[in-house]
Design a protein around this motif. Sequence first.
Motif, short mmCIF file in Angstrom:
data_model
loop_
_atom_site.label_atom_id
_atom_site.label_comp_id
_atom_site.label_asym_id
_atom_site.label_seq_id
_atom_site.Cartn_x
_atom_site.Cartn_y
_atom_site.Cartn_z
N VAL A 120 -23.31 -0.91 -11.34
CA VAL A 120 -22.47 -2.08 -11.09
C VAL A 120 -21.71 -1.86 -9.79
N ILE A 121 -21.94 -2.75 -8.84
CA ILE A 121 -21.26 -2.67 -7.54
C ILE A 121 -20.12 -3.67 -7.53
N LYS A 122 -18.91 -3.18 -7.33
CA LYS A 122 -17.74 -4.05 -7.30
C LYS A 122 -17.30 -4.26 -5.86
N PRO A 123 -17.35 -5.50 -5.36
CA PRO A 123 -16.92 -5.75 -3.98
C PRO A 123 -15.41 -5.58 -3.85
N LYS A 124 -14.97 -5.26 -2.64
CA LYS A 124 -13.54 -5.12 -2.38
C LYS A 124 -12.86 -6.48 -2.45
N GLN A 125 -11.61 -6.47 -2.84
CA GLN A 125 -10.84 -7.69 -2.87
C GLN A 125 -10.57 -8.16 -1.43
N LEU A 126 -10.45 -9.49 -1.30
CA LEU A 126 -10.15 -10.04 0.02
C LEU A 126 -8.78 -9.55 0.48
N GLY A 127 -8.68 -9.18 1.74
CA GLY A 127 -7.42 -8.69 2.27
C GLY A 127 -7.18 -7.22 2.03
N ASP A 128 -8.14 -6.54 1.41
CA ASP A 128 -7.99 -5.11 1.15
C ASP A 128 -8.21 -4.34 2.45
N THR A 129 -7.19 -3.63 2.93
CA THR A 129 -7.30 -2.89 4.18
C THR A 129 -8.06 -1.58 4.02
N GLY A 130 -8.24 -1.14 2.81
CA GLY A 130 -8.94 0.12 2.59
C GLY A 130 -8.05 1.34 2.63
N PHE A 131 -6.74 1.14 2.74
CA PHE A 131 -5.82 2.28 2.75
C PHE A 131 -4.44 1.79 2.33
N THR A 132 -3.59 2.73 1.95
CA THR A 132 -2.21 2.42 1.61
C THR A 132 -1.30 3.44 2.29
N VAL A 133 -0.09 3.00 2.62
CA VAL A 133 0.93 3.88 3.20
C VAL A 133 2.10 3.95 2.22
N ARG A 134 2.50 5.15 1.88
CA ARG A 134 3.60 5.34 0.93
C ARG A 134 4.67 6.24 1.55
N ARG A 135 5.89 5.82 1.41
CA ARG A 135 7.01 6.64 1.92
C ARG A 135 7.34 7.69 0.87
N VAL A 136 7.27 8.96 1.25
CA VAL A 136 7.55 10.06 0.33
C VAL A 136 9.03 10.39 0.34
N ASP A 137 9.60 10.54 1.52
CA ASP A 137 11.05 10.72 1.66
C ASP A 137 11.47 10.13 3.01
N ASP A 138 12.64 10.50 3.49
CA ASP A 138 13.19 9.87 4.70
C ASP A 138 12.25 9.93 5.89
N GLU B 249 1.00 -0.12 9.97
CA GLU B 249 1.57 0.00 8.63
C GLU B 249 2.63 1.09 8.56
N LEU B 250 2.41 2.18 9.31
CA LEU B 250 3.43 3.23 9.36
C LEU B 250 4.73 2.70 9.96
N THR B 251 4.59 1.91 11.00
CA THR B 251 5.77 1.32 11.64
C THR B 251 6.50 0.40 10.66
N LYS B 252 5.73 -0.43 9.94
CA LYS B 252 6.33 -1.33 8.96
C LYS B 252 7.05 -0.55 7.86
N ALA B 253 6.49 0.63 7.52
CA ALA B 253 7.09 1.44 6.45
C ALA B 253 8.32 2.19 6.92
N GLY B 254 8.63 2.12 8.23
CA GLY B 254 9.82 2.76 8.74
C GLY B 254 9.61 4.10 9.41
N ALA B 255 8.36 4.45 9.71
CA ALA B 255 8.10 5.73 10.35
C ALA B 255 8.57 5.73 11.79
N LYS B 256 9.18 6.82 12.20
CA LYS B 256 9.64 6.99 13.57
C LYS B 256 8.84 8.11 14.23
N ALA B 257 8.92 8.18 15.55
CA ALA B 257 8.24 9.26 16.28
C ALA B 257 8.68 10.61 15.72
N GLY B 258 7.71 11.48 15.48
CA GLY B 258 7.98 12.79 14.92
C GLY B 258 7.93 12.84 13.41
#
Length: 450
Positions: A346-364, A404-413
Motif C-alpha cells: 500500500v503506497i500512501k501519497p504525501k499530504q498536500l503542503g507537506d514539506t517533508g521535514f519539521t523544525v522543533r525548538r528544543v531549548d533557547d 523554517e529555522l528563522t520562523k522558529a526563532g533561530a539566530k546565528a550560532g
Amino acid sequence: MPDFVDQVVLHIKAGDGGHGCASVHREKFKPLGGPDGGNGGRGGDVILEVDANTATLLDYHRRPHRKAANGKQGQGSNRDGANGDDVVLPVPDGTVVRNATTGEVLVDMIGAGTRYVIAEGGHGGLGNAALASTKRKAPGFALLGEAGDELDVMLEMKSVADVALVGFPSAGKSSLIAALSAARPKIADYPFTTLIPNLGVVTAGDTIFTVADVPGLIPGASEGKGLGHEFLRHVERCNTLVHVIDCATMEPDRDPISDYEAIEAELRAYGKLEDRPRLAVLNKADVPDARELADIVRPMLEERGMRVFTISAATHEGLKELTYAMGEMVDAARKAAPVVEPTRLVIKPKQLGDTGFTVRRVDDNTFQVTGAKPERWIRQTDFTNDEAVGYLADRLERLGVEEELTKAGAKAGAEVIIGSMESGYIFDWQPTLNAEAVHQGPRGTDNRLG
C-alpha cells in the motif's frame, strides 16, 4: 540441535549503497574534459518469500544472521557501480513477521509466492557527473552511499493445516495421524511425547487435506501452562478441529466427558477458535473396557451437538468413515473461505503542503530538524570536503529549512540537530550561505566556508 523450529529471531542487514565517484575526464588535447564520475550501485534488499517447499525455520535457527551484498563504488569514465545482489529468504506459508524489539506485526505471510521486502538496500551515491550544473561545472565531490536497513525480526510459524487433532497428552493423536497418513511421528506411552506439531496428508475421495497432530493440551494451556500458548497457536490456522478422546485412560481423575470439556474450556479461553467446526473421536476402541465406555459416552457428546466417531488407531477400525467426515468438513470450510491473495503493498501519497521535514525548538538556542530528505542528505555528505558541505547547505536552503529555522526563532550560532537527538548531526547554524551564489574556487572547496 532441534529438527523442527517454529520461532526464531533473525538479524537482518540490507546492503549498503556504493559511494559515487568524483573524477574528471583526462585525455590528451582535451584539458577541459569535464566530470565523469559514475554513480554508486544500490545495496541489495533482504526479501522474505513464502515457499511451498519450506516447512520449518530450522535453517534460520542455525544461521540467524543474514546480509545482502553492498553496492559497488562508481568509477571514472561514467561507469556506475554494480548493484548489490538481493537475498531472498524462503519462509513457510503462515509465517508471522514481528519487529523483535517492539513486537509489532510487520506482515502476515500467507499464500505461496507472497513477497515482502523486510530490509531495503541503501541508495548509491551520485557521482560528480550527475551533480554537475551551470553553477558547478566540475564538482570536486560525490555523494556517499547510504547504509542499508538493519533490524532484528521474529519469525513465528503457525502450522497451516486443514484439520487439527486436539486432546490430552497420550490420547492417541500421533497414532491416529500415523494411521491416516504417511507421517511417522514419535509414539510412546508417556505424556508429551509430541513436542512439535506433526503434519500428515490425508486423501478422502477427491479431497486431499492436511492434518496437524498438535502437542497435547492440559487444563491451564490458554494461560501458558505446559507450553499451552506454544501449542495453541498451531491450531489458529486450522479450519476444522477434531477432539481425540482417550477412552482407555487409567488416570483416576479423568474420563472422556471431563477431558472433552476441559479441552473445550481451553479453546474458548484462548479465543479465535469459536467458529471452527468440530467433531469428536472416541479412540482406543480395541480395548474392551474402552469400547464399553465409548458406547456410554457417545450419546452424551451427541447431546452437546457433536458428531462422534468410535475408532481404533491401532486396528484402523472406523478410520474410513472418519476420513470422509473430515474431508466433508474441509470441503465446506474451503468453499466458505475468502480467496487468499498475496500481500499487497500500500503506497500512501504525501499530504498536500507537506514539506517533508519539521523544525522543533528544543531549548533557547537549540533546534531539531527531522524528516526523510534532510536526514538522508546528511548521510550522503562527505563532511571532509568543503564543497560537499556547501552543496548540502544549498539543498537545505532550497528545501526551506533555513526559512523554517528563522520562523522558529533561530539566530546565528544556534545549535541545530538534523536527525535524532541521540545520533543526529550537530552543527552551528550560520544563515549566510546563498544557494543562488555561483560556486567559485578550487575543486573540493567552497569560498562561502572558511
